[in-house]
Design an enzyme around this catalytic site. Structure first.
Site, PDB file in Angstrom:
ATOM      1  N   ASP A 177       0.866  -1.184   0.000  1.00  0.00           N
ATOM      2  CA  ASP A 177       0.000   0.000   0.000  1.00  0.00           C
ATOM      3  C   ASP A 177       0.902   1.234   0.000  1.00  0.00           C
ATOM      4  O   ASP A 177       1.638   1.480   0.954  1.00  0.00           O
ATOM      5  CB  ASP A 177      -0.889  -0.014   1.237  1.00  0.00           C
ATOM      6  CG  ASP A 177      -2.015   1.012   1.182  1.00  0.00           C
ATOM      7  OD1 ASP A 177      -2.064   1.763   0.191  1.00  0.00           O
ATOM      8  OD2 ASP A 177      -2.817   1.066   2.127  1.00  0.00           O
ATOM      9  N   ASP A 205      -2.852   2.535  -6.044  1.00  0.00           N
ATOM     10  CA  ASP A 205      -1.853   2.623  -4.979  1.00  0.00           C
ATOM     11  C   ASP A 205      -1.745   1.382  -4.093  1.00  0.00           C
ATOM     12  O   ASP A 205      -1.043   1.412  -3.076  1.00  0.00           O
ATOM     13  CB  ASP A 205      -2.122   3.851  -4.098  1.00  0.00           C
ATOM     14  CG  ASP A 205      -3.501   3.828  -3.453  1.00  0.00           C
ATOM     15  OD1 ASP A 205      -4.303   2.943  -3.811  1.00  0.00           O
ATOM     16  OD2 ASP A 205      -3.769   4.690  -2.604  1.00  0.00           O
ATOM     17  N   GLU A 206      -2.409   0.297  -4.449  1.00  0.00           N
ATOM     18  CA  GLU A 206      -2.261  -0.905  -3.635  1.00  0.00           C
ATOM     19  C   GLU A 206      -2.498  -2.160  -4.465  1.00  0.00           C
ATOM     20  O   GLU A 206      -3.202  -2.146  -5.475  1.00  0.00           O
ATOM     21  CB  GLU A 206      -3.202  -0.893  -2.426  1.00  0.00           C
ATOM     22  CG  GLU A 206      -4.670  -0.816  -2.776  1.00  0.00           C
ATOM     23  CD  GLU A 206      -5.556  -0.886  -1.539  1.00  0.00           C
ATOM     24  OE1 GLU A 206      -5.235  -1.658  -0.616  1.00  0.00           O
ATOM     25  OE2 GLU A 206      -6.574  -0.166  -1.505  1.00  0.00           O
TER      26      GLU A 206
END
Length: 355
Positions: A10, A104-105
């Site tokens: 993350d 983003d993850e």
């Protein structure tokens, strides 16, 4: 069956961190990524801004009130997508089993990895160092035997942290956690569990499977498994997003005419969540559940995908007008959903949206 090794990566305050990285004058300052306008919501906040209570999906006007000295920047999604692709290339050095959740993850199955590192924790550390060295960004990582535990672990030592849950540590780790930390346990379910005097995972484990299934249906089976650290969901590479939605169950049933404030808020949350997705949603769906638990949906696919939170809200409100039930009908739930995702190059959109 050998235990799997799952890593959840993350990126830390991703959009805001990219802005701070690319503009040295922003480093160390509270940065809030949000569109301008009284109805806009926060897409990301730097950790300097979070100290003032600013959070993602918060109304931008509320963020400005909490942190008046923050630097507000409009989001630059083409740039964020480009950086996300660079992060993905680092992942690919280590495994092909990568399941992106957003820009983003992502989940990584490193049970058998390309690097040959024997320990998943060592591999996660290596990935984080490569992101730091090559992209000048930080990421937090969680390592565990399954996906839901890895996701919880990645949040445990944020920002710039690494947390590992070994197979023999699962029971001890889960037992004291609030039930709200389990996937799918929102405020409504959490309150319902509290009414049964269930506040922690340890409390939840005391209930029999038949009891949970009787009270929560199929999700009761899922609760039973999660409380025991069981999650057999595999890491699925490039799983396409089918829909993104926000829903709200009311404490008291409401009339259709009373729903505008709820629809506006849910549309803002859905729009903010969709900005993490690299693909574009073509269809807007309004979901309603009557007081008698009948589910109704209305949908619309405009010629060009919604290009702003206001446009999504306007479409959602117009769908409410198409429900056409008697005026006395009351509802216990409303939801706003974006679906029918496609790649940006396949979407019929205004060029300015992606430039």
């Amino acid at each position: 069956m050998p235990a799997r090794k799952i890593v959840h990566i993350d990126m830390d305050a991703f959009y805001a961190s990219v802005e701070q990285r690319d503009d040295p004058q922003l480093r160390g300052k509270p940065v809030v990524v949000a569109w301008l306008g009284s109805r806009s919501v926060v897409c990301a906040a730097s950790y300097e801004a979070r100290r003032f209570g600013v959070r993602s999906a918060m109304p931008a006007v509320r963020a400005e009130h909490l942190c008046p000295n923050a630097v507000f920047l409009p989001p630059d999604f083409p740039r964020y997508r480009a950086v996300s692709r660079e992060v993905r290339e680092i992942f690919k050095r280590h495994t092909d089993l990568i399941e992106p959740l957003s820009l983003d993850e992502a989940y990584l199955d490193v049970s058998a990895n390309k690097t040959g590192l024997p320990a998943a924790a060592q591999l996660a550390h290596t990935i984080r160092e490569q992101i730091r060295t090559e992209l000048n960004l930080t990421a937090s990582a969680g390592v565990a035997p399954n996906k839901f535990l890895a996701k919880i672990a990645s949040d445990w030592k944020k920002p710039d942290g690494l947390f590992v849950i070994q197979p023999d540590e699962v029971d001890g780790f889960l037992s004291p956690l609030p039930v709200g930390r389990l996937p799918g346990v929102g405020k409504v379910t959490e309150e319902k569990l509290k009414s049964f005097e269930i506040q922690t995972v340890a409390d939840l484990r005391r209930l029999e499977l038949s009891t949970l299934e009787g009270r929560f249906g199929r999700y009761g089976v899922r609760l039973y498994e999660l409380a025991r650290g069981i999650d057999n969901n595999e890491v699925v590479p490039d799983r396409p997003t089918r829909s993104i939605s926000s829903e709200d169950t009311f404490e008291q049933d409401v009339l259709l005419t009373e729903m505008e404030p709820m629809i506006r808020r849910l549309a803002e949350h859905t729009w903010a969540a969709s900005r993490k997705e690299s693909r574009i949603a073509r269809t807007v769906v309004l979901k309603l559940k009557t007081s008698k638990f009948k589910i109704l949906t209305r949908s619309h696919t405009p010629s060009s995908p919604p290009s702003s939170s206001d446009e999504l809200t306007s479409i959602a409100l117009s769908l409410r007008d198409r429900v056409g039930l008697n005026r006395g009908e009351r509802f216990r739930l409303v939801g706003v959903c974006l679906s029918n995702f496609c790649d940006p190059e396949d979407a019929s959109v205004q060029p300015s949206l992606f430039t």
